[in-house]
Design a protein around this motif. Sequence first.
Motif, short mmCIF file in Angstrom:
data_model
loop_
_atom_site.label_atom_id
_atom_site.label_comp_id
_atom_site.label_asym_id
_atom_site.label_seq_id
_atom_site.Cartn_x
_atom_site.Cartn_y
_atom_site.Cartn_z
N LEU A 1 0.71 -1.02 -0.06
CA LEU A 1 0.03 -0.20 0.13
C LEU A 1 0.92 1.37 0.02
N ALA A 2 2.04 1.34 0.60
CA ALA A 2 2.68 2.39 0.69
C ALA A 2 3.59 2.63 -0.35
N ILE A 3 3.96 1.45 -1.20
CA ILE A 3 4.78 1.73 -2.58
C ILE A 3 3.93 2.73 -3.43
N PRO A 4 2.77 2.43 -3.90
CA PRO A 4 2.13 3.25 -4.85
C PRO A 4 1.94 4.90 -4.37
N ILE A 5 1.67 5.05 -3.09
CA ILE A 5 1.14 6.02 -2.57
C ILE A 5 2.56 7.00 -2.48
N LEU A 6 3.68 6.66 -2.35
CA LEU A 6 4.95 7.28 -2.15
C LEU A 6 5.49 7.32 -3.47
N SER A 7 5.25 6.48 -4.53
CA SER A 7 5.60 6.67 -5.97
C SER A 7 4.68 7.87 -6.43
N PHE A 8 3.58 7.91 -6.21
CA PHE A 8 2.74 8.91 -6.71
C PHE A 8 2.97 10.19 -6.16
N ILE A 9 3.47 10.38 -4.72
CA ILE A 9 3.81 11.66 -4.10
C ILE A 9 5.49 12.21 -4.91
#
Length: 235
Positions: free
Chosen positions: A209-217
């Motif tokens: 879950l953290a990977i796509p959020i951080l990637s997007f940011i």
Amino acid sequence: MPNRNQHGFERLTDKEKEILNQNREKIHQAQAKEPEKLREHLQAFNDGVLAIIITIIVLEIKPPLAPNTYSKFIGDIFIFLITFFIIADFWYDLHLDFSYFIFKPGKATAIVDFLLLADLSLLPIMTKWIMEDTSSFAVANFGIVFLIAKILRIIEQYVGTMPTMKDYKIMNVFITRASLRRMIGILILNIVLIILALFLPRLAMVLYLAIPILSFIFLSNNFSGRHRQNKSSAD
């Protein structure tokens, strides 16, 4: 030996020759515009398939018909959000690819894009599997599908960029090296996550879950920073 096509062309009337030449010119113009149309169609196709994937996943959530199933309902929503943000991140990555890198896609780009969408289409099954049984094996298989999708997305960007960069050797080398570095980094990160999923599946899901959020940011900040830098340089 006489050319049959040439012989047939000579037998045509002047009017027929004019019509044939006009049709040939239309075909040449259509062929020149084909990559641009393919680019638009791939973007529309990606949007439609990814929207369907998200819809299928949310339909897998079963309402809590009994009080003792409410905790599972909350857990299913959390798992859905993980897959939702992963799909959304892929959509945003493809949006950036077609906005900044892929301008003249060919058949090879389309094939890789289809493979990417086919792989992402397995995520509803993997998500349902985890909803039913959050086991280490289920999460590890989810990670394998995620890893394949990440690799295919890099390959698509590389293959799609080459037609516009083939005449620039320095850019060609730079893009090739950057793609290899990213692929190696993704391989290492995802192998670690898959191994982690075998021992701590719930922690692995949180990290997915953290990977796509951080990637997007970080991607958003990176591109906005470049835009401001280019704008200030132009001023």
